[in-house]
Write a protein that holds these residues in place. Structure first.
Motif, PDB file in Angstrom:
ATOM      1  N   GLY A 152       0.822  -1.211   0.000  1.00  0.00           N
ATOM      2  CA  GLY A 152       0.000   0.000   0.000  1.00  0.00           C
ATOM      3  C   GLY A 152       0.852   1.255   0.000  1.00  0.00           C
ATOM      4  O   GLY A 152       0.547   2.230  -0.689  1.00  0.00           O
ATOM      5  N   GLN A 153       1.940   1.215   0.780  1.00  0.00           N
ATOM      6  CA  GLN A 153       2.833   2.381   0.816  1.00  0.00           C
ATOM      7  C   GLN A 153       3.502   2.606  -0.533  1.00  0.00           C
ATOM      8  O   GLN A 153       3.725   3.744  -0.939  1.00  0.00           O
ATOM      9  CB  GLN A 153       3.887   2.188   1.901  1.00  0.00           C
ATOM     10  CG  GLN A 153       3.317   2.334   3.310  1.00  0.00           C
ATOM     11  CD  GLN A 153       4.324   1.951   4.369  1.00  0.00           C
ATOM     12  OE1 GLN A 153       5.132   1.022   4.187  1.00  0.00           O
ATOM     13  NE2 GLN A 153       4.300   2.651   5.492  1.00  0.00           N
ATOM     14  N   GLN A 156       1.201   4.413  -2.632  1.00  0.00           N
ATOM     15  CA  GLN A 156       1.160   5.825  -2.230  1.00  0.00           C
ATOM     16  C   GLN A 156       2.389   6.568  -2.747  1.00  0.00           C
ATOM     17  O   GLN A 156       2.302   7.717  -3.164  1.00  0.00           O
ATOM     18  CB  GLN A 156       1.034   5.934  -0.713  1.00  0.00           C
ATOM     19  CG  GLN A 156      -0.392   5.722  -0.272  1.00  0.00           C
ATOM     20  CD  GLN A 156      -0.542   5.457   1.212  1.00  0.00           C
ATOM     21  OE1 GLN A 156      -0.829   4.335   1.608  1.00  0.00           O
ATOM     22  NE2 GLN A 156      -0.335   6.462   2.019  1.00  0.00           N
ATOM     23  N   GLY A 183      -5.675  -3.089   3.081  1.00  0.00           N
ATOM     24  CA  GLY A 183      -4.953  -2.173   2.201  1.00  0.00           C
ATOM     25  C   GLY A 183      -5.895  -1.446   1.255  1.00  0.00           C
ATOM     26  O   GLY A 183      -5.733  -0.254   0.997  1.00  0.00           O
ATOM     27  N   LYS A 185      -8.979  -0.731   1.797  1.00  0.00           N
ATOM     28  CA  LYS A 185      -9.723   0.259   2.586  1.00  0.00           C
ATOM     29  C   LYS A 185      -8.905   1.522   2.788  1.00  0.00           C
ATOM     30  O   LYS A 185      -9.392   2.641   2.636  1.00  0.00           O
ATOM     31  CB  LYS A 185     -10.091  -0.328   3.944  1.00  0.00           C
ATOM     32  CG  LYS A 185     -11.556  -0.608   4.036  1.00  0.00           C
ATOM     33  CD  LYS A 185     -12.049  -0.653   5.467  1.00  0.00           C
ATOM     34  CE  LYS A 185     -13.554  -0.816   5.456  1.00  0.00           C
ATOM     35  NZ  LYS A 185     -14.012  -1.929   6.261  1.00  0.00           N
ATOM     36  N   GLU A 186      -7.634   1.325   3.113  1.00  0.00           N
ATOM     37  CA  GLU A 186      -6.738   2.463   3.313  1.00  0.00           C
ATOM     38  C   GLU A 186      -6.599   3.272   2.025  1.00  0.00           C
ATOM     39  O   GLU A 186      -6.643   4.499   2.030  1.00  0.00           O
ATOM     40  CB  GLU A 186      -5.351   1.953   3.715  1.00  0.00           C
ATOM     41  CG  GLU A 186      -4.942   2.315   5.124  1.00  0.00           C
ATOM     42  CD  GLU A 186      -3.622   1.667   5.469  1.00  0.00           C
ATOM     43  OE1 GLU A 186      -2.603   2.076   4.887  1.00  0.00           O
ATOM     44  OE2 GLU A 186      -3.628   0.731   6.298  1.00  0.00           O
ATOM     45  N   THR A 189      -9.638   5.384   1.285  1.00  0.00           N
ATOM     46  CA  THR A 189      -9.633   6.633   2.054  1.00  0.00           C
ATOM     47  C   THR A 189      -8.674   7.638   1.435  1.00  0.00           C
ATOM     48  O   THR A 189      -8.966   8.831   1.315  1.00  0.00           O
ATOM     49  CB  THR A 189      -9.199   6.351   3.514  1.00  0.00           C
ATOM     50  OG1 THR A 189     -10.035   5.323   4.027  1.00  0.00           O
ATOM     51  CG2 THR A 189      -9.318   7.594   4.376  1.00  0.00           C
ATOM     52  N   PHE A 190      -7.513   7.131   1.030  1.00  0.00           N
ATOM     53  CA  PHE A 190      -6.493   7.987   0.431  1.00  0.00           C
ATOM     54  C   PHE A 190      -6.990   8.620  -0.875  1.00  0.00           C
ATOM     55  O   PHE A 190      -6.883   9.834  -1.071  1.00  0.00           O
ATOM     56  CB  PHE A 190      -5.232   7.149   0.195  1.00  0.00           C
ATOM     57  CG  PHE A 190      -4.160   7.881  -0.544  1.00  0.00           C
ATOM     58  CD1 PHE A 190      -3.590   9.023  -0.015  1.00  0.00           C
ATOM     59  CD2 PHE A 190      -3.732   7.432  -1.781  1.00  0.00           C
ATOM     60  CE1 PHE A 190      -2.603   9.709  -0.699  1.00  0.00           C
ATOM     61  CE2 PHE A 190      -2.748   8.106  -2.471  1.00  0.00           C
ATOM     62  CZ  PHE A 190      -2.179   9.247  -1.930  1.00  0.00           C
TER      63      PHE A 190
END
Ligand SMILES: Nc1ncnc2c1ncn2[C@@H]1O[C@H](COP(=O)(O)OP(=O)(O)O)[C@@H](O)[C@H]1O
Ligand SMILES: [Mg+2]
Length: 249
Positions: A152-153, A156, A183, A185-186, A189-190
């Motif tokens: 996930g990072q 990003q 991941g 879900k995160e 949001t992002f």
């Protein structure tokens, strides 16, 4: 004046007898997430490739901020403000998070690569890179090796690299792929917050994410857009149910 940031006008592309894109006209407006969904082989990636410039359409145009960019290369489109994240990661895994962001910022500046010492010491580049990292929540991870980031990072970070170009529109091909439930879900949001930065044309299989995020959805089947509308309109559309979503949606 319209608030259309990115649009295709009658894009068509054939591979032999197969019409992978058939007269596709879609637009992306300021502040929105416009999701493109459709079954495998519907032509989503082919459409994205023509928007980003890695594939030339047989007919039709791509316009960014009212400017015809159809003849521009992928790099030229990126400099014109088209922010792209790739399905397959284009990050330098052995380099640090900050170095990856700096490479993006360097690309945005149009200046040639010299040495890390020169790039790291360049205040304007560095602040552009650090700003982008902070924006995606990786401000504290600058010295970390890219390979040590979670999936996930990394996604990003890819967005941060795209942000260094100060894009006026994002195009994303399956950003949730391989992230798992937490991941995804995160990332949802992002992306929800990112649309304020620049609108997002989003190809995504994860229907929970699409229904949670999309202001509008276009459904692509056999190279054609069969419907465009809000989540509710798409859920209620008889042709969409028949062609793609099934009766359960
Ligand atoms: N370079 C190519 N040469 C021939 N056929 C292709 C090529 N790229 C895609 N296709 C075909 O075009 C159709 C659309 O593919 P694609 O855009 O990848 O669909 P999606 O991304 O929706 O799954 C598919 O039938 C695929 O096999
Ligand atoms: Mg695809």
């Amino acid at each position: 004046m319209t608030d259309i940031v990115l649009q295709t006008r009658g894009i068509s592309k054939s591979f032999g007898a197969l019409k992978a894109s058939n007269d596709i006209s879609i637009d992306l407006r300021a502040g929105e997430i416009h999701a493109i969904i459709g079954p495998n082989g519907a032509g989503k990636s082919t459409l994205i490739a023509q928007i980003c410039g890695s594939l030339q359409p047989d007919a039709g145009q791509v316009e960014l901020m009212g400017r015809d960019v159809t003849a521009l290369s992928t790099d030229q489109r990126a400099r014109a403000g088209l922010g792209r994240t790739f399905q397959i990661s284009a990050l330098a895994m052995e380099d640090s998070v900050l170095q990856n962001a700096l490479l993006g910022a360097l690309g945005a500046s149009g200046r040639p690569w010299r040495f890390w010492a020169a790039v790291l010491g360049d205040r304007a580049l560095r602040s552009r890179a650090e700003e982008a990292l902070a924006r995606v929540g990786l401000g504290a991870f600058g010295s970390k090796r890219c390979a040590d980031l979670s999936h996930g990072q990394r996604r990003q970070l890819e967005v941060a690299v795209a942000l260094t170009l100060r894009p006026c529109a994002f195009v994303m091909d399956e950003p949730m792929a391989g992230l798992g439930a937490a991941g995804s879900k995160e990332m949802t949001t992002f992306l929800d917050g990112l649309r304020q930065e620049a609108p997002i044309l989003l190809v995504e299989h994860d229907m929970d994410a699409v229904f949670a995020l999309a202001d509008r959805i276009s459904v692509l089947v056999y190279g054609e857009v069969i419907a465009t509308g809000t989540v509710d309109q798409i859920r209620a559309d008889a042709r969409v149910r028949e062609a793609y979503l099934g009766e359960t949606v």
